[in-house]
Enzyme design. Structure first.
Site, PDB file in Angstrom:
ATOM      1  CG  HIS A  83       0.081   0.225   2.657  1.00 17.98           C
ATOM      2  ND1 HIS A  83      -0.181  -0.178   3.263  1.00 17.98           N
ATOM      3  CD2 HIS A  83      -0.602   1.931   2.424  1.00 17.98           C
ATOM      4  CE1 HIS A  83       0.291  -0.210   4.432  1.00 17.98           C
ATOM      5  NE2 HIS A  83       0.205   1.377   4.475  1.00 17.98           N
ATOM      6  CG  ASP A 219      -0.045  -3.745   2.924  1.00 16.10           C
ATOM      7  OD1 ASP A 219       1.175  -3.846   1.920  1.00 16.10           O
ATOM      8  OD2 ASP A 219      -0.631  -2.786   3.723  1.00 16.10           O
ATOM      9  CB  SER A 645       2.528   1.608   6.474  1.00 15.35           C
ATOM     10  OG  SER A 645       1.453   1.617   6.835  1.00 15.35           O
TER      11      SER A 645
HETATM   12  N1  ARG Z   1      -4.649   0.642   8.178  1.00 11.91           N
HETATM   13  C1  ARG Z   1      -3.164   0.730   6.167  1.00 11.91           C
HETATM   14  C2  ARG Z   1      -2.568   1.459   6.848  1.00 11.91           C
HETATM   15  O1  ARG Z   1      -3.473   3.290   7.655  1.00 11.91           O
HETATM   16  C3  ARG Z   1      -2.854  -0.043   5.622  1.00 11.91           C
HETATM   17  C4  ARG Z   1      -4.163   1.387   4.794  1.00 11.91           C
HETATM   18  C5  ARG Z   1      -4.028   0.681   2.799  1.00 11.91           C
HETATM   19  N2  ARG Z   1      -4.702  -0.802   3.052  1.00 11.91           N
HETATM   20  C6  ARG Z   1      -5.920   0.171   2.422  1.00 11.91           C
HETATM   21  N3  ARG Z   1      -7.482  -1.545   2.009  1.00 11.91           N
HETATM   22  N4  ARG Z   1      -7.120   0.566   2.484  1.00 11.91           N
HETATM   23  O2  ARG Z   1      -1.663   2.971   6.112  1.00 11.91           O
HETATM   24  N1  ASP Z   2      -1.297   1.786   7.972  1.00 12.91           N
HETATM   25  C1  ASP Z   2      -0.613   2.008   7.849  1.00 12.91           C
HETATM   26  C2  ASP Z   2       0.436   3.314   8.025  1.00 12.91           C
HETATM   27  O1  ASP Z   2       0.571   3.099   6.312  1.00 12.91           O
HETATM   28  C3  ASP Z   2      -0.270   1.855   9.937  1.00 12.91           C
HETATM   29  C4  ASP Z   2      -0.601   2.595  11.036  1.00 12.91           C
HETATM   30  O2  ASP Z   2      -1.407   3.686  10.904  1.00 12.91           O
HETATM   31  O3  ASP Z   2      -0.914   1.681  12.063  1.00 12.91           O
HETATM   32  O4  ASP Z   2       1.365   3.603   8.143  1.00 12.91           O
END
Ligand code: ARG
Ligand code: ASP
Length: 722
Positions: A83, A219, A645
């Site tokens: 991502h 990921d 991330s």
């Molecule tokens: N929640 C994770 C972060 O904050 C992964 C986000 C990417 N995935 C998604 N389905 N949007 O970045």
């Molecule tokens: N998914 C998040 C990021 O892209 C990490 C988090 O918020 O825990 O940095």
């Protein structure tokens, strides 16, 4: 025994019972090293951060300013999340060559794909510059004067601190203005795409599984840093060569077990762990609900079109993921703040602080902090609400308005800085519009516009509403704008922007899309922003003093760590499951079995590639499986946030064991309140990454670059020898 005593002290001082922590790598020796050793770490603080010798920090660059990455070979091979590389993977994709759908693997250096603008920045050195930055500040000064003086001092430090020609100095504040640190950084600008699994692996579970445990997502994506012939940063050039790092991470093939020590090293973005309870109440009751409602509407529309049209699905995949990500996070955060009783706990801490202030005779200095917070937060509430609506509507979610707002700013550039600046900025805008329109669908955006304008008119406090919004027909307005505005397509926009400043501005003033953006922006900058910013300035002054009080009045056992601020931090903990509700316990490791259990053939979130199914059926895991199973993800007690991330998860010895990418649903309130029972970070097991690279993609050229180690097995066999 020691741990028990610490626990006891924390219990008896609710005020100081801060959990979690994101620590400054250069200060571990004094603050954390013994706790880390107690948790099982075998490294020294110097193995993690050292100015004079290669250390872990030299393998952990900030990825494109928003994510973290790590160097995993001596040829600059870089690992980060799928991502995090998503928009690069997307930008190289088309319906014929869909790397999002099918994955991408460069089988040799010449196949690696350049990404203009993408950066990887290494932190070279940290220095405390608090004294220089606070020189000449005194209590008699107003907040605005203090700020001004501090900014001047920072500029001076940046200018005069020694660095190499290709490096950069940056100053960041810690503890809300109580400490300042200088960072010397080195930024590489030629970062090429090397590999990515298909989205059915790299994004498996997509938005349904996002922020959720148990998780089964691969990921990850791979890039490579290129440098000039002297191994220094350089703009993209075909002559650049793979970067030779000062350090790269060896990779452990021995996997993780419950209670193993873990360290996550990376660039957390922002946290607010020391807000007063009234601020948290405002997040729960006002700010988050507004943001969520606006994005509910935008997402429902985009989703409908994406499901119906594969072209739109590619065009909107990245935008949708971005909007959906925080939309879902805010929902989880609100639930978590409520469930963990963050407000109640903060109130209790505030009572304890007040007692302490009285006991120490500090009423004069700190006695007014909490009542003042109360006052300012009450006053700022309607302004904060109006601001969220403006940002979410004009700046973030309606594409036409965002572009029109950029031309509004362009117009201001002309008024404030003249014709030359206007032309420069105009040309930039025309250029950046190109990639915008590649992924633009007028029908989708029109519907989003209509829905969000209706919400705006309904929910923004009357005194902050543009005059023409008071009796608005959003459908009619959408029809007018999207049939007549030049902003709906690249050519008409280029024509609109032809000519000198005066000509362009005259055309803008007649464009119906521009008119809407202008009226909204004028109203916002006239009625909301000045007051909001003045109150914000006062609140940040209070927050600085509040932090000072906490630092001063806490016992030395307290764990007062600085909020995240996009600088390199260390967080550590152990592999651990959690129990989110009565009778439910989540184990800390997931396996490929779980991917197959979630498999829904043809579904855009839960489809599984045939090749992966075949490997699973044959249990063909190579050296990467464990007891006939393929581990996929695991969780731990490391305190992370957005920006972490792509961060490496590192074992007790300094080897890579995983790749951080998310947090669990019940614990996402950790940006405001870290609950040790519920807050967990989610990592991809590095063996799953290797399995996909090797067995799934056949990228043995890349596997050959890596340094694979067996720290646990080596320990066992050396014990036997004795
Ligand atoms: N929640 C994770 C972060 O904050 C992964 C986000 C990417 N995935 C998604 N389905 N949007 O970045
Ligand atoms: N998914 C998040 C990021 O892209 C990490 C988090 O918020 O825990 O940095």
């Amino acid at each position: 025994m020691k741990l028990f005593r610490l626990f006891f002290i924390l219990l008896s001082f609710p005020l100081f019972a801060q959990q979690g922590g994101m620590w400054i790598p250069s200060l571990l020796e004094g603050m954390n090293a013994s706790e880390m050793k107690n948790l099982g770490m075998k490294m020294t603080a110097k193995d993690i951060y050292d100015v004079n010798n290669a250390s872990l920090k030299d393998a952990v660059p900030h990825f494109n300013g928003g994510c973290t990455s790590e160097v995993i070979s001596n040829q600059g091979l870089l690992l980060t999340n799928h991502h995090c590389g998503y928009s690069q993977i997307q930008s190289h994709s088309s319906l014929e060559n869909d790397y999002l759908e099918n994955g991408f693997w460069a089988m040799s250096l010449k196949d690696e794909l350049p990404n203009p603008g993408v950066t990887a920045s290494f932190m070279v050195r940290i220095e405390d510059v608090t004294e220089q930055v606070l020189e000449g500040i005194n209590e008699a000064m107003s907040e605005a004067d203090k700020q001004k003086k501090i900014e001047e001092n920072i500029a001076l430090v940046v200018q005069t601190s020694p660095k190499e020609a290709w490096q950069e100095n940056r100053v960041r504040t810690f503890y809300e203005g109580n400490q300042y640190m200088l960072f010397v950084v080195e930024t590489f600008k030629d970062v090429r795409l090397v590999g990515a699994p298909p989205s059915s692996i790299g994004k498996f579970g997509s938005d349904t599984d996002n922020w959720i445990w148990p998780r089964h997502t691969g990921d990850f994506s791979l890039f490579r840093i290129y440098a000039d012939k002297n191994n220094r940063p350089a703009e993209y050039s075909a002559d650049n060569v793979p970067y030779t790092p000062k350090h790269f991470l060896p990779i452990s093939l021995d996997g993780v077990a419950e209670n193993d020590f873990t360290l996550v090293f990376g660039y957390p973005g922002t946290t607010d762990e020391y807000l007063p309870s009234v601020a948290i109440e405002q997040v729960i009751n006002t700010v988050n609900p507004a943001r969520i409602a606006i994005r509910d509407a935008a997402l429902a529309i985009q989703d409908k079109y994406m499901r119906a049209d594969p072209q739109i699905k590619i065009q909107y995949a990245s935008k949708f993921a971005r909007i959906a990500n925080y939309w879902k996070k805010w929902k989880g955060e609100t639930l978590g703040l409520t469930k963990s009783n963050a407000v109640g706990i903060k109130k209790q801490q505030e009572r304890a602080l007040t007692e302490q202030i009285n006991k120490k005779g500090k009423q004069q200095q700190y006695g007014q902090l909490l009542p003042k917070f109360e006052e300012y937060y009450t006053e700022i509430e309607p302004y904060a609400l109006a601001r969220e609506y403006f940002l979410e509507t004009v700046v973030r979610n309606v594409e036409l308005l965002r572009l029109a707002f950029q031309t509004y700013q362009l117009k201001q550039v002309y008024e404030n800085r003249g014709a030359q600046s206007f032309m420069d900025r105009k040309n930039n805008l025309i250029e950046s519009a190109e990639s915008h329109y590649k992924d633009y669908n007028k029908q989708v955006d029109k519907e989003v516009f209509e829905a969000l304008i209706a919400l705006y008119a309904e929910n923004v406090p009357l005194q902050f509403l543009p005059a023409s919004f008071q009796n608005i027909n959003a459908t009619q307005l959408a029809n007018t704008v999207y049939s007549n505005s030049a902003f709906v397509d690249h050519n008409s926009l280029k024509i609109l922007l032809e000519g000198d400043a005066e000509t362009v501005i005259e055309k803008l003033n007649n464009d119906p899309g521009f008119k809407v953006a202008q009226e909204m922006a004028d109203t916002y900058f006239d009625k909301v922003a000045p007051k909001y910013e003045a109150l914000e300035l006062n609140i940040s002054g209070l927050q600085r003093d509040y932090m000072k009080a906490l630092l001063e009045l806490s016992p030395k056992e307290a764990r007062i760590f600085p909020n995240a601020n996009r600088t390199l931090r260390v967080t550590y903990g152990k592999v651990a499951g959690y129990s989110p509700a009565d009778a439910i316990y989540y184990e800390p490791v997931t396996h490929l079995e779980g991917v197959m259990q979630k498999y829904i053939p043809g579904d855009y979130e839960f489809d599984v590639p045939q090749k992966l199914i075949d490997l699973y059926k044959a249990k063909d895991y190579g050296p990467y499986g464990e007891n006939g199973k393929m581990p996929v993800n695991f969780i731990g007690t490391n305190h992370t946030t957005g920006g972490n991330s792509g961060s490496p998860a590192i074992d007790a010895h300094g080897n890579l064991i995983g790749l951080n990418f998310d947090r669990v649903w019940e614990g996402t309130m950790s940006d405001y309140y870290y609950d040790p029972a519920l807050s967990r970070n989610i990592m991809v097991d590095i063996r799953y990454v290797l399995f996909i690279m090797d067995k799934y993609a056949g990228a043995t050229n890349l596997i050959d670059e890596l340094k694979l180690v067996h720290p646990k097995k080596d320990k066992k066999s050396s014990k036997k020898k004795k």
